[in-house]
Design a protein around this motif. Structure first.
Motif, PDB file in Angstrom:
ATOM      1  N   ASN A   1       0.964  -1.175   0.012  1.00  0.00           N
ATOM      2  CA  ASN A   1       0.095   0.227   0.075  1.00  0.00           C
ATOM      3  C   ASN A   1       0.985   1.241   0.053  1.00  0.00           C
ATOM      4  O   ASN A   1       1.370   1.577   1.085  1.00  0.00           O
ATOM      5  CB  ASN A   1      -0.814  -0.059   1.354  1.00  0.00           C
ATOM      6  CG  ASN A   1      -1.848   1.300   1.221  1.00  0.00           C
ATOM      7  OD1 ASN A   1      -1.688   2.111   0.537  1.00  0.00           O
ATOM      8  ND2 ASN A   1      -2.867   0.982   2.011  1.00  0.00           N
ATOM      9  N   LYS A   2       1.081   1.844  -1.134  1.00  0.00           N
ATOM     10  CA  LYS A   2       1.858   2.878  -1.299  1.00  0.00           C
ATOM     11  C   LYS A   2       1.751   4.066  -0.362  1.00  0.00           C
ATOM     12  O   LYS A   2       2.704   4.529   0.185  1.00  0.00           O
ATOM     13  CB  LYS A   2       1.783   3.428  -2.808  1.00  0.00           C
ATOM     14  CG  LYS A   2       2.620   4.670  -3.118  1.00  0.00           C
ATOM     15  CD  LYS A   2       2.610   4.929  -4.511  1.00  0.00           C
ATOM     16  CE  LYS A   2       3.696   6.100  -4.740  1.00  0.00           C
ATOM     17  NZ  LYS A   2       3.570   6.245  -6.544  1.00  0.00           N
ATOM     18  N   VAL A   3       0.219   4.577  -0.288  1.00  0.00           N
ATOM     19  CA  VAL A   3       0.020   5.593   0.726  1.00  0.00           C
ATOM     20  C   VAL A   3       0.486   5.151   2.171  1.00  0.00           C
ATOM     21  O   VAL A   3       1.215   6.134   2.811  1.00  0.00           O
ATOM     22  CB  VAL A   3      -1.464   6.031   0.769  1.00  0.00           C
ATOM     23  CG1 VAL A   3      -1.922   7.155   1.677  1.00  0.00           C
ATOM     24  CG2 VAL A   3      -1.899   6.356  -0.816  1.00  0.00           C
ATOM     25  N   ARG A   4       0.126   4.158   2.559  1.00  0.00           N
ATOM     26  CA  ARG A   4       0.509   3.731   4.145  1.00  0.00           C
ATOM     27  C   ARG A   4       2.144   3.434   4.200  1.00  0.00           C
ATOM     28  O   ARG A   4       2.651   3.998   5.104  1.00  0.00           O
ATOM     29  CB  ARG A   4      -0.122   2.304   4.288  1.00  0.00           C
ATOM     30  CG  ARG A   4       0.228   1.704   5.751  1.00  0.00           C
ATOM     31  CD  ARG A   4      -0.386   0.296   5.880  1.00  0.00           C
ATOM     32  NE  ARG A   4       0.197  -0.309   6.851  1.00  0.00           N
ATOM     33  CZ  ARG A   4      -0.081  -0.371   8.168  1.00  0.00           C
ATOM     34  NH1 ARG A   4      -1.037   0.037   8.778  1.00  0.00           N
ATOM     35  NH2 ARG A   4       0.719  -1.252   8.783  1.00  0.00           N
ATOM     36  N   TYR A   5       2.696   3.010   3.255  1.00  0.00           N
ATOM     37  CA  TYR A   5       4.066   2.762   3.097  1.00  0.00           C
ATOM     38  C   TYR A   5       4.771   4.432   3.091  1.00  0.00           C
ATOM     39  O   TYR A   5       5.734   4.497   3.863  1.00  0.00           O
ATOM     40  CB  TYR A   5       4.794   2.136   2.055  1.00  0.00           C
ATOM     41  CG  TYR A   5       6.068   2.174   1.686  1.00  0.00           C
ATOM     42  CD1 TYR A   5       7.266   2.017   2.394  1.00  0.00           C
ATOM     43  CD2 TYR A   5       6.561   3.056   0.499  1.00  0.00           C
ATOM     44  CE1 TYR A   5       8.561   2.200   2.198  1.00  0.00           C
ATOM     45  CE2 TYR A   5       7.787   3.495   0.106  1.00  0.00           C
ATOM     46  CZ  TYR A   5       8.805   2.810   1.096  1.00  0.00           C
ATOM     47  OH  TYR A   5      10.134   3.047   0.800  1.00  0.00           O
ATOM     48  N   ARG A   6       4.523   5.292   2.367  1.00  0.00           N
ATOM     49  CA  ARG A   6       4.750   6.722   2.411  1.00  0.00           C
ATOM     50  C   ARG A   6       4.807   7.256   3.794  1.00  0.00           C
ATOM     51  O   ARG A   6       5.658   7.927   4.084  1.00  0.00           O
ATOM     52  CB  ARG A   6       4.534   7.547   1.151  1.00  0.00           C
ATOM     53  CG  ARG A   6       4.912   6.860  -0.357  1.00  0.00           C
ATOM     54  CD  ARG A   6       6.171   6.732  -0.480  1.00  0.00           C
ATOM     55  NE  ARG A   6       6.475   8.204  -0.845  1.00  0.00           N
ATOM     56  CZ  ARG A   6       6.898   8.849  -1.955  1.00  0.00           C
ATOM     57  NH1 ARG A   6       6.683   8.250  -3.075  1.00  0.00           N
ATOM     58  NH2 ARG A   6       7.276  10.125  -1.934  1.00  0.00           N
ATOM     59  N   ARG A   7       3.622   7.065   4.119  1.00  0.00           N
ATOM     60  CA  ARG A   7       3.106   7.885   5.474  1.00  0.00           C
ATOM     61  C   ARG A   7       4.033   7.273   6.707  1.00  0.00           C
ATOM     62  O   ARG A   7       4.737   8.086   7.511  1.00  0.00           O
ATOM     63  CB  ARG A   7       1.595   7.695   5.760  1.00  0.00           C
ATOM     64  CG  ARG A   7       1.206   8.536   7.222  1.00  0.00           C
ATOM     65  CD  ARG A   7      -0.224   8.271   7.443  1.00  0.00           C
ATOM     66  NE  ARG A   7      -0.464   6.751   6.986  1.00  0.00           N
ATOM     67  CZ  ARG A   7      -1.725   6.551   6.459  1.00  0.00           C
ATOM     68  NH1 ARG A   7      -2.547   7.073   6.260  1.00  0.00           N
ATOM     69  NH2 ARG A   7      -1.801   5.155   6.508  1.00  0.00           N
ATOM     70  N   HIS A   8       4.239   6.098   6.730  1.00  0.00           N
ATOM     71  CA  HIS A   8       5.014   5.317   7.834  1.00  0.00           C
ATOM     72  C   HIS A   8       6.298   5.597   7.743  1.00  0.00           C
ATOM     73  O   HIS A   8       7.369   5.862   8.576  1.00  0.00           O
ATOM     74  CB  HIS A   8       4.761   3.740   7.624  1.00  0.00           C
ATOM     75  CG  HIS A   8       3.268   3.497   8.477  1.00  0.00           C
ATOM     76  ND1 HIS A   8       2.885   2.199   8.729  1.00  0.00           N
ATOM     77  CD2 HIS A   8       2.128   4.292   8.432  1.00  0.00           C
ATOM     78  CE1 HIS A   8       1.659   2.435   8.926  1.00  0.00           C
ATOM     79  NE2 HIS A   8       1.198   3.364   9.052  1.00  0.00           N
TER      80      HIS A   8
ATOM     81  N   SER B   1       7.642   8.316   6.297  1.00  0.00           N
ATOM     82  CA  SER B   1       7.769   9.588   6.535  1.00  0.00           C
ATOM     83  C   SER B   1       7.990   9.993   8.240  1.00  0.00           C
ATOM     84  O   SER B   1       8.830  10.531   8.680  1.00  0.00           O
ATOM     85  CB  SER B   1       6.844  10.689   6.174  1.00  0.00           C
ATOM     86  OG  SER B   1       6.806  10.572   4.791  1.00  0.00           O
ATOM     87  N   TRP B   2       7.229   9.044   8.776  1.00  0.00           N
ATOM     88  CA  TRP B   2       7.162   8.902  10.409  1.00  0.00           C
ATOM     89  C   TRP B   2       8.509   8.567  10.884  1.00  0.00           C
ATOM     90  O   TRP B   2       9.013   9.135  11.787  1.00  0.00           O
ATOM     91  CB  TRP B   2       5.876   8.252  10.846  1.00  0.00           C
ATOM     92  CG  TRP B   2       4.724   9.164  10.852  1.00  0.00           C
ATOM     93  CD1 TRP B   2       3.490   9.117  10.267  1.00  0.00           C
ATOM     94  CD2 TRP B   2       4.561   9.769  12.152  1.00  0.00           C
ATOM     95  NE1 TRP B   2       2.730  10.196  10.547  1.00  0.00           N
ATOM     96  CE2 TRP B   2       3.140  10.651  12.035  1.00  0.00           C
ATOM     97  CE3 TRP B   2       5.289  10.367  13.207  1.00  0.00           C
ATOM     98  CZ2 TRP B   2       2.435  11.317  12.651  1.00  0.00           C
ATOM     99  CZ3 TRP B   2       4.476  11.249  14.139  1.00  0.00           C
ATOM    100  CH2 TRP B   2       3.088  11.607  14.054  1.00  0.00           C
TER     101      TRP B   2
END
Length: 168
Positions: free
Chosen positions: A7-14, A16-17
């Motif tokens: 999941n690209k959105v979840r991956y990028r968000r996590h 970044s965190w």
């Protein structure tokens, strides 16, 4: 290691965190440790380089230890998967010239490693929005497809494992 859709959105968000927390932890930890050491053991010359360096080293080791400890946490699933995929692709890339030569001679394992490399790279580059070299990847994939047709081979990336690289 199997290729899975991330999941690209979840991956990028996590990611970044994780990066933000690591940077903050490094800055706060380094400054905190070095300031504590400077207060406890002041240097008459005013040079506190060794305490600052020790603060950075201790903070870095602590962050590395925490990342390793929590790598199997649900929050880290995609981030850890991508880190492992990059490590696997790096192993293949170090042997790329030998793999390409062996594939040209019809070596099934070399072709399988290349297929995995190209598929994994495509997945990784799409996740990171790194589409600049996608055209080169398409050209290399076409060369591999021609070799597969020439030698009448059908490859499945699910069959790849790191032990195939020992041959090269």
């Amino acid at each position: 290691m199997q290729l899975i859709n991330v999941n690209k959105v979840r991956y990028r968000r996590h990611l970044s965190w994780v990066i933000g927390i690591c940077i903050s932890g490094l800055a706060a930890g380094s400054l905190g440790i070095s300031q504590l050491l400077i207060a406890l053991f002041p240097d008459q010359s005013g040079s506190h380089f060794h305490w600052n360096l020790l603060g950075v080293i201790v903070s870095s080791v602590t962050i590395g230890w925490l990342l390793n400890k929590y790598r199997h946490h649900d929050f880290m699933t995609e981030v850890t998967y991508v880190w492992e995929l990059k490590k696997t692709l790096n192993k293949i890339n170090r042997k790329l010239p030998k793999l390409k030569a062996a594939a040209a001679n019809g070596n099934l394992n070399a072709m399988l490693a290349l297929q995995y490399c190209y598929s994994g790279s495509r997945l990784l580059w799409e996740l990171d929005d790194n589409t600049i070299v996608m055209e080169e990847l398409t050209i290399e994939q076409a060369k591999l497809d021609a070799l597969m047709t020439q030698y009448k081979i059908i490859l499945h990336v699910e069959d790849y494992n790191d032990s195939l690289l020992k041959e090269f």
